[in-house]
Structures are given as structure tokens and as C-alpha cells.
Scaffold this active site. Structure first.
Site, PDB file in Angstrom:
ATOM      1  N   SER A   8       3.505   2.536   4.523  1.00  0.00           N
ATOM      2  CA  SER A   8       2.053   2.516   4.351  1.00  0.00           C
ATOM      3  C   SER A   8       1.399   1.740   5.489  1.00  0.00           C
ATOM      4  O   SER A   8       1.589   0.529   5.634  1.00  0.00           O
ATOM      5  CB  SER A   8       1.683   1.875   3.015  1.00  0.00           C
ATOM      6  OG  SER A   8       0.300   1.592   3.021  1.00  0.00           O
ATOM      7  N   HIS A  33       2.376   6.993   5.583  1.00  0.00           N
ATOM      8  CA  HIS A  33       1.469   6.976   4.435  1.00  0.00           C
ATOM      9  C   HIS A  33       0.119   6.379   4.837  1.00  0.00           C
ATOM     10  O   HIS A  33       0.040   5.303   5.427  1.00  0.00           O
ATOM     11  CB  HIS A  33       2.111   6.135   3.327  1.00  0.00           C
ATOM     12  CG  HIS A  33       1.436   6.203   1.990  1.00  0.00           C
ATOM     13  ND1 HIS A  33       1.569   7.271   1.129  1.00  0.00           N
ATOM     14  CD2 HIS A  33       0.639   5.318   1.348  1.00  0.00           C
ATOM     15  CE1 HIS A  33       0.893   7.026   0.015  1.00  0.00           C
ATOM     16  NE2 HIS A  33       0.299   5.855   0.127  1.00  0.00           N
ATOM     17  N   ASP A  35      -3.492   5.242   3.346  1.00  0.00           N
ATOM     18  CA  ASP A  35      -4.208   4.877   2.127  1.00  0.00           C
ATOM     19  C   ASP A  35      -5.706   4.828   2.391  1.00  0.00           C
ATOM     20  O   ASP A  35      -6.184   3.955   3.111  1.00  0.00           O
ATOM     21  CB  ASP A  35      -3.759   3.488   1.648  1.00  0.00           C
ATOM     22  CG  ASP A  35      -2.388   3.526   1.001  1.00  0.00           C
ATOM     23  OD1 ASP A  35      -2.218   4.284   0.031  1.00  0.00           O
ATOM     24  OD2 ASP A  35      -1.499   2.800   1.471  1.00  0.00           O
ATOM     25  N   MET A  37      -9.363   4.261   0.774  1.00  0.00           N
ATOM     26  CA  MET A  37     -10.021   3.662  -0.401  1.00  0.00           C
ATOM     27  C   MET A  37     -11.528   3.604  -0.178  1.00  0.00           C
ATOM     28  O   MET A  37     -11.973   3.231   0.909  1.00  0.00           O
ATOM     29  CB  MET A  37      -9.513   2.231  -0.609  1.00  0.00           C
ATOM     30  CG  MET A  37      -8.010   2.130  -0.704  1.00  0.00           C
ATOM     31  SD  MET A  37      -7.525   0.415  -0.920  1.00  0.00           S
ATOM     32  CE  MET A  37      -5.744   0.575  -0.878  1.00  0.00           C
ATOM     33  N   HIS A  66      -3.047   9.449   0.982  1.00  0.00           N
ATOM     34  CA  HIS A  66      -3.258   9.065  -0.415  1.00  0.00           C
ATOM     35  C   HIS A  66      -4.727   8.687  -0.584  1.00  0.00           C
ATOM     36  O   HIS A  66      -5.150   7.615  -0.140  1.00  0.00           O
ATOM     37  CB  HIS A  66      -2.324   7.875  -0.725  1.00  0.00           C
ATOM     38  CG  HIS A  66      -2.479   7.308  -2.092  1.00  0.00           C
ATOM     39  ND1 HIS A  66      -1.953   6.075  -2.442  1.00  0.00           N
ATOM     40  CD2 HIS A  66      -3.085   7.787  -3.218  1.00  0.00           C
ATOM     41  CE1 HIS A  66      -2.224   5.829  -3.721  1.00  0.00           C
ATOM     42  NE2 HIS A  66      -2.921   6.838  -4.199  1.00  0.00           N
ATOM     43  N   MET A  68      -7.727   7.395  -2.519  1.00  0.00           N
ATOM     44  CA  MET A  68      -8.173   6.632  -3.689  1.00  0.00           C
ATOM     45  C   MET A  68      -9.697   6.634  -3.644  1.00  0.00           C
ATOM     46  O   MET A  68     -10.345   5.611  -3.381  1.00  0.00           O
ATOM     47  CB  MET A  68      -7.588   5.212  -3.634  1.00  0.00           C
ATOM     48  CG  MET A  68      -6.094   5.211  -3.976  1.00  0.00           C
ATOM     49  SD  MET A  68      -5.252   3.739  -3.397  1.00  0.00           S
ATOM     50  CE  MET A  68      -4.865   4.261  -1.720  1.00  0.00           C
ATOM     51  N   MET A 137       2.114   5.867  -9.357  1.00  0.00           N
ATOM     52  CA  MET A 137       1.751   4.512  -8.908  1.00  0.00           C
ATOM     53  C   MET A 137       2.569   3.477  -9.689  1.00  0.00           C
ATOM     54  O   MET A 137       2.582   3.481 -10.918  1.00  0.00           O
ATOM     55  CB  MET A 137       0.257   4.247  -9.130  1.00  0.00           C
ATOM     56  CG  MET A 137      -0.679   5.041  -8.236  1.00  0.00           C
ATOM     57  SD  MET A 137      -0.331   4.937  -6.475  1.00  0.00           S
ATOM     58  CE  MET A 137      -0.557   3.178  -6.156  1.00  0.00           C
ATOM     59  N   ASP A 175       4.787   4.687  -5.346  1.00  0.00           N
ATOM     60  CA  ASP A 175       3.986   3.857  -4.440  1.00  0.00           C
ATOM     61  C   ASP A 175       3.616   2.529  -5.095  1.00  0.00           C
ATOM     62  O   ASP A 175       2.955   2.509  -6.135  1.00  0.00           O
ATOM     63  CB  ASP A 175       2.703   4.644  -4.098  1.00  0.00           C
ATOM     64  CG  ASP A 175       1.816   3.957  -3.072  1.00  0.00           C
ATOM     65  OD1 ASP A 175       2.176   2.879  -2.577  1.00  0.00           O
ATOM     66  OD2 ASP A 175       0.747   4.537  -2.780  1.00  0.00           O
TER      67      ASP A 175
HETATM   68  C1  DX5 Z   1      -1.913   0.609  -3.027  1.00  0.00           C
HETATM   69  C2  DX5 Z   1      -1.528   1.625  -1.978  1.00  0.00           C
HETATM   70  C3  DX5 Z   1      -0.152   1.438  -1.474  1.00  0.00           C
HETATM   71  C4  DX5 Z   1       0.099   0.130  -0.793  1.00  0.00           C
HETATM   72  C5  DX5 Z   1       1.545  -0.166  -0.928  1.00  0.00           C
HETATM   73  O1  DX5 Z   1      -3.109   0.997  -3.615  1.00  0.00           O
HETATM   74  O2  DX5 Z   1      -1.610   2.929  -2.492  1.00  0.00           O
HETATM   75  O3  DX5 Z   1       0.264   2.533  -0.662  1.00  0.00           O
HETATM   76  O4  DX5 Z   1      -0.258   0.120   0.560  1.00  0.00           O
HETATM   77  O5  DX5 Z   1       1.784  -1.446  -0.463  1.00  0.00           O
HETATM   78  P1  DX5 Z   1       3.037  -2.295  -0.936  1.00  0.00           P
HETATM   79  O6  DX5 Z   1       4.274  -1.529  -0.539  1.00  0.00           O
HETATM   80  O7  DX5 Z   1       2.868  -3.574  -0.216  1.00  0.00           O
HETATM   81  O8  DX5 Z   1       2.948  -2.418  -2.442  1.00  0.00           O
HETATM   82 ZN    ZN Z   2      -0.689   4.582  -1.296  1.00  0.00          ZN
END
Ligand code: DX5
Ligand code: ZN
Length: 216
Positions: A8, A33, A35, A37, A66, A68, A137, A175
Site C-alpha cells: 500500500s 495498492h 488507497d 479516501m 481501493h 474508500m 477489510m 487489507d
Molecule cells: C486502510 C487501507 C489500507 C492500509 C493498510 O484503510 O485500506 O490499505 O494502507 O495499511 P497497513 O498494512 O499498515 O494496515
Molecule cells: Zn486499502
């Protein structure tokens, strides 16, 4: 079954994004990956298209996006255009999951749905045949560096049974809070792709941590 690690980029050093992306590009990780948000679906804001484009330029690996964000149908096509190989949105974020999946496929990428820790795998039974990937998740989405929730292992096993029963090729990805300490439990339960942020970028040797997860 295959084993894929998807580091990530949320845990990368954004002051050295190209360097960190190159490091992942040279590692045994197959996916990268991303992320995204929006500060509405989750209580945090990460990054969007310009940062993703910079990552796209620095690696030829598949970008595993991903989302969110609320109303993902407004943006999924643009993420495919920005270079996503897989676009995953949240089951809880839209009333139009089927439409979203169709839009992602029409734009030319693989489609995934993610479920939060409180969402049952059963909600996916009807749409599983349309899905290339399900992202389970193992933390509440929103932040890297949280502790792994062991309940996710049972969900992976339930989903594996459902996928095998339906005979689909859906990939199970997990994840949150994943490292070489728990990767084996998840692969053994039927996961094929694991996301890892802080365990990779926080390691003295990130490439070795990726190898350790794959060999666990
Ligand atoms: C959390 C993200 C993850 C996050 C994982 O909302 O979707 O992808 O970056 O980070 P770690 O591996 O540190 O839990
Ligand atoms: Zn993620």
C-alpha cells in the site's frame, strides 16, 4: 492457488514517491495498492488522480485501486483511465453495485468490491459471479498502521467456500494489519492477494518482508 502481495503506497514516503515506487517495482510484489479516501466514506483524506498518475509513471506493475469514497460510480471510469488494472469500491458506499461493476468492466479493468469488518460475506452471494475480486477489510478502513482483526480469517474461509461452491474465479484479497506474522494464516484460509502498508514500508528491508510474506 496464487500468492500476490500488494504494497500500500499510503505508507510510502510521499517526499520520495518515485524512489519508493521503484523499490516496489523491483520487488517480488506483483501489484501496487492505491488507497483513495474522500474524507466522507472514511474519516481521512489520502490522495487522488495526480498522485496516482505519478505512481503509474514509476511502475509497470498492476495498480490495485481501493476506493474508500461515497458514490464510487461517479469516478470509477476515471480511475481506469488513470491506469488502474483493478478498481475496488466499497459495498457500503453505493446502492448501485452492479452498475459500478459494469462501468469498471466497460472501461477495461477488473472489478472488485470491498467489505468493512461489520459487513457479512453473505451480502455478496448474488453479485459474486460478476466480481473479479473481493477485498476483505481486516481493519476499519481509513488509516494505515492499525492492528489486524483476526475475525477476518473466518470471513476469508467463508468466502473461499462460497467462491468454490459457485465455481467463480474471484480473487480474495485482504487489507489491514498484515505482515509476515499473519500472512500464512490468510493464504491458508484461501486468500490469494494481501495488502501490506506499514509492515513493508516500515521494514529495514522492505523487499525481504515481501519475500517473507510470500514464503510464509
Ligand atoms: C486502510 C487501507 C489500507 C492500509 C493498510 O484503510 O485500506 O490499505 O494502507 O495499511 P497497513 O498494512 O499498515 O494496515
Ligand atoms: Zn486499502
Amino acid at each position: 492457488m496464487q500468492r500476490i502481495i500488494s504494497p500500500s503506497m499510503l505508507s510510502a514516503d510521499f517526499g520520495h514517491l518515485e524512489r519508493d515506487t521503484h523499490m516496489i517495482d523491483k520487488s517480488a510484489a506483483e501489484w501496487v495498492h492505491i488507497d483513495v479516501m474522500d474524507g466522507v466514506f472514511v474519516p481521512n483524506i489520502s490522495f487522488g488522480f495526480p498522485v496516482m498518475k505519478a505512481i503509474r509513471k514509476a511502475t509497470s506493475k498492476l495498480l490495485d485501486v481501493h476506493l474508500m469514497i461515497v458514490d464510487p460510480e461517479k469516478y470509477v471510469t476515471r480511475f481506469v483511465e488513470a491506469g488502474a488494472g483493478i478498481v475496488t469500491f466499497h459495498y457500503e458506499a453505493t446502492l448501485n453495485a452492479k452498475g459500478c461493476i459494469d462501468m469498471i468492466h466497460q472501461a477495461g479493468a477488473k472489478a472488485g468490491i470491498s467489505i468493512k469488518p461489520a459487513t457479512s460475506v453473505e451480502v455478496l452471494r448474488d453479485i459474486l459471479p460478476m466480481l473479479d475480486l473481493v477485498l476483505v477489510m481486516s481493519v476499519e478502513p481509513g488509516f494505515g498502521g492499525q492492528a489486524f482483526m483476526p475475525e477476518a480469517i473466518d470471513k476469508v474461509a467463508q468466502l473461499r467456500a462460497m467462491i468454490d461452491q459457485l465455481g467463480t474465479n474471484t480473487i480474495i484479497e485482504v487489507d489491514g494489519g498484515i505482515s509476515s506474522r499473519n500472512s500464512r494464516l490468510l493464504f491458508d484460509a484461501g486468500a490469494e492477494a494481501l495488502v501490506a502498508g506499514s509492515s513493508v514500508f516500515g521494514a529495514a528491508n522492505p523487499a525481504a518482508e515481501i519475500e517473507n510474506m510470500l514464503q510464509s
